[in-house]
Design a protein around this motif. Structure first.
Motif, mmCIF file in Angstrom:
data_model
loop_
_atom_site.group_PDB
_atom_site.id
_atom_site.type_symbol
_atom_site.label_atom_id
_atom_site.label_comp_id
_atom_site.label_asym_id
_atom_site.label_seq_id
_atom_site.Cartn_x
_atom_site.Cartn_y
_atom_site.Cartn_z
ATOM 1 N N MET A 1 67.507 36.202 41.058
ATOM 2 C CA MET A 1 68.368 36.073 39.905
ATOM 3 C C MET A 1 68.078 34.761 39.165
ATOM 4 S SD MET A 1 70.840 37.582 38.393
ATOM 5 C CE MET A 1 72.146 37.293 37.323
ATOM 6 N N LYS A 2 67.876 33.679 39.948
ATOM 7 C CA LYS A 2 67.580 32.387 39.328
ATOM 8 C C LYS A 2 66.249 32.440 38.583
ATOM 9 C CE LYS A 2 70.135 29.439 42.465
ATOM 10 N NZ LYS A 2 70.053 28.326 43.389
ATOM 11 N N LYS A 3 65.284 33.143 39.149
ATOM 12 C CA LYS A 3 63.984 33.261 38.501
ATOM 13 C C LYS A 3 64.097 34.016 37.183
ATOM 14 C CE LYS A 3 61.107 33.021 42.603
ATOM 15 N NZ LYS A 3 60.094 33.702 43.399
ATOM 16 N N LEU A 4 64.930 35.041 37.153
ATOM 17 C CA LEU A 4 65.128 35.829 35.941
ATOM 18 C C LEU A 4 65.781 34.989 34.843
ATOM 19 C CD1 LEU A 4 64.845 38.594 34.631
ATOM 20 C CD2 LEU A 4 67.091 39.177 35.516
ATOM 21 N N LEU A 5 66.790 34.198 35.193
ATOM 22 C CA LEU A 5 67.437 33.314 34.220
ATOM 23 C C LEU A 5 66.476 32.237 33.733
ATOM 24 C CD1 LEU A 5 71.011 32.875 35.732
ATOM 25 C CD2 LEU A 5 70.378 34.063 33.645
ATOM 26 N N LEU A 6 65.703 31.690 34.638
ATOM 27 C CA LEU A 6 64.723 30.674 34.270
ATOM 28 C C LEU A 6 63.672 31.256 33.333
ATOM 29 C CD1 LEU A 6 63.849 27.757 34.733
ATOM 30 C CD2 LEU A 6 62.514 28.551 36.681
ATOM 31 N N LEU A 7 63.201 32.460 33.633
ATOM 32 C CA LEU A 7 62.212 33.122 32.785
ATOM 33 C C LEU A 7 62.796 33.437 31.410
ATOM 34 C CD1 LEU A 7 59.406 34.335 32.552
ATOM 35 C CD2 LEU A 7 60.320 36.476 33.446
ATOM 36 N N ALA A 8 64.044 33.894 31.340
ATOM 37 C CA ALA A 8 64.695 34.198 30.060
ATOM 38 C C ALA A 8 64.875 32.917 29.235
ATOM 39 C CB ALA A 8 66.032 34.877 30.307
ATOM 40 N N GLY A 9 65.271 31.840 29.866
ATOM 41 C CA GLY A 9 65.435 30.565 29.158
ATOM 42 C C GLY A 9 64.119 30.025 28.637
ATOM 43 N N PHE A 10 63.079 30.137 29.446
ATOM 44 C CA PHE A 10 61.757 29.672 29.044
ATOM 45 C C PHE A 10 61.218 30.486 27.868
ATOM 46 C CE2 PHE A 10 57.084 29.411 29.711
ATOM 47 C CZ PHE A 10 56.956 28.046 29.515
ATOM 48 N N THR A 11 61.426 31.798 27.885
ATOM 49 C CA THR A 11 60.994 32.676 26.800
ATOM 50 C C THR A 11 61.746 32.355 25.508
ATOM 51 O OG1 THR A 11 60.572 34.414 28.427
ATOM 52 C CG2 THR A 11 60.679 35.091 26.134
ATOM 53 N N ALA A 12 63.035 32.081 25.619
ATOM 54 C CA ALA A 12 63.827 31.735 24.434
ATOM 55 C C ALA A 12 63.337 30.427 23.821
ATOM 56 C CB ALA A 12 65.308 31.633 24.805
ATOM 57 N N MET A 13 62.974 29.463 24.645
ATOM 58 C CA MET A 13 62.486 28.177 24.132
ATOM 59 C C MET A 13 61.148 28.339 23.424
ATOM 60 S SD MET A 13 63.599 25.550 27.165
ATOM 61 C CE MET A 13 62.477 24.322 26.603
ATOM 62 N N LEU A 14 60.290 29.189 23.924
ATOM 63 C CA LEU A 14 58.991 29.408 23.291
ATOM 64 C C LEU A 14 59.099 30.168 21.981
ATOM 65 C CD1 LEU A 14 56.695 30.238 26.335
ATOM 66 C CD2 LEU A 14 56.785 28.138 25.012
ATOM 67 N N SER A 15 60.113 30.988 21.813
ATOM 68 C CA SER A 15 60.240 31.782 20.589
ATOM 69 C C SER A 15 60.907 31.018 19.453
ATOM 70 C CB SER A 15 60.992 33.075 20.879
ATOM 71 O OG SER A 15 62.318 32.790 21.276
ATOM 72 N N LEU A 16 61.566 29.906 19.711
ATOM 73 C CA LEU A 16 62.241 29.143 18.647
ATOM 74 C C LEU A 16 61.282 28.613 17.589
ATOM 75 C CD1 LEU A 16 65.040 27.230 20.577
ATOM 76 C CD2 LEU A 16 65.284 29.121 18.981
ATOM 77 N N PRO A 17 60.134 28.015 17.940
ATOM 78 C CA PRO A 17 59.228 27.555 16.882
ATOM 79 C C PRO A 17 58.726 28.690 16.000
ATOM 80 C CG PRO A 17 58.660 26.514 18.957
ATOM 81 C CD PRO A 17 59.697 27.561 19.249
#
Length: 132
Positions: A1-17
């Motif tokens: 579950m932690k890996k899924l949240l970490l992956l979702a957060g990382f993906t959101a940060m990359l899509s902002l630019p």
């Protein structure tokens, strides 16, 4: 579950630019139009080709002046004699305005500056010089 949240957060940060590119600001992917193709706006020296030394001398103290002509001779210090087809005027050009360029009396130059009528005769204080 932690890996899924970490992956979702990382993906959101990359899509902002990528989302930020669609907003306003200066876009440098296209070149500006050439000055002769502009219909409105300030175009610098091109707008002031009609002004003569006679017209400049008739203006008020502190007026912005743009002239095209020749620097005839150096009178003293930073002062030069400028001539166009109508008359001559003494101009004050600091060495920094020349920006390392050499000008001879046969070079056509365009100058911008302000008129100082408190001095007799009137002197133009040049802040921009362009070799034509």
């Amino acid at each position: 579950m932690k890996k899924l949240l970490l992956l979702a957060g990382f993906t959101a940060m990359l899509s902002l630019p990528a989302l930020a590119d669609d907003q306003g600001g200066l876009k440098t992917d296209e070149a500006p139009p050439p000055p002769h193709a502009m219909d409105k706006g300030y175009r610098g020296m091109e707008d002031a080709k009609g002004m003569t030394v006679v017209q400049a001398k008739a203006m008020h103290d502190g007026a912005s002046v743009s002239l095209t002509g020749n620097l005839i001779k150096k009178t003293k210090g930073d002062r030069y004699q400028f001539r166009d087809k109508t008359d001559t005027i003494e101009v004050e050009i600091p060495l920094a305005v020349f920006d390392g360029r050499s000008i001879s009396p046969d070079h056509l130059v365009a100058i911008n500056g302000t008129l100082d009528k408190k001095q007799k005769p009137a002197v133009m204080k040049v802040d921009h010089l362009q070799k034509q």
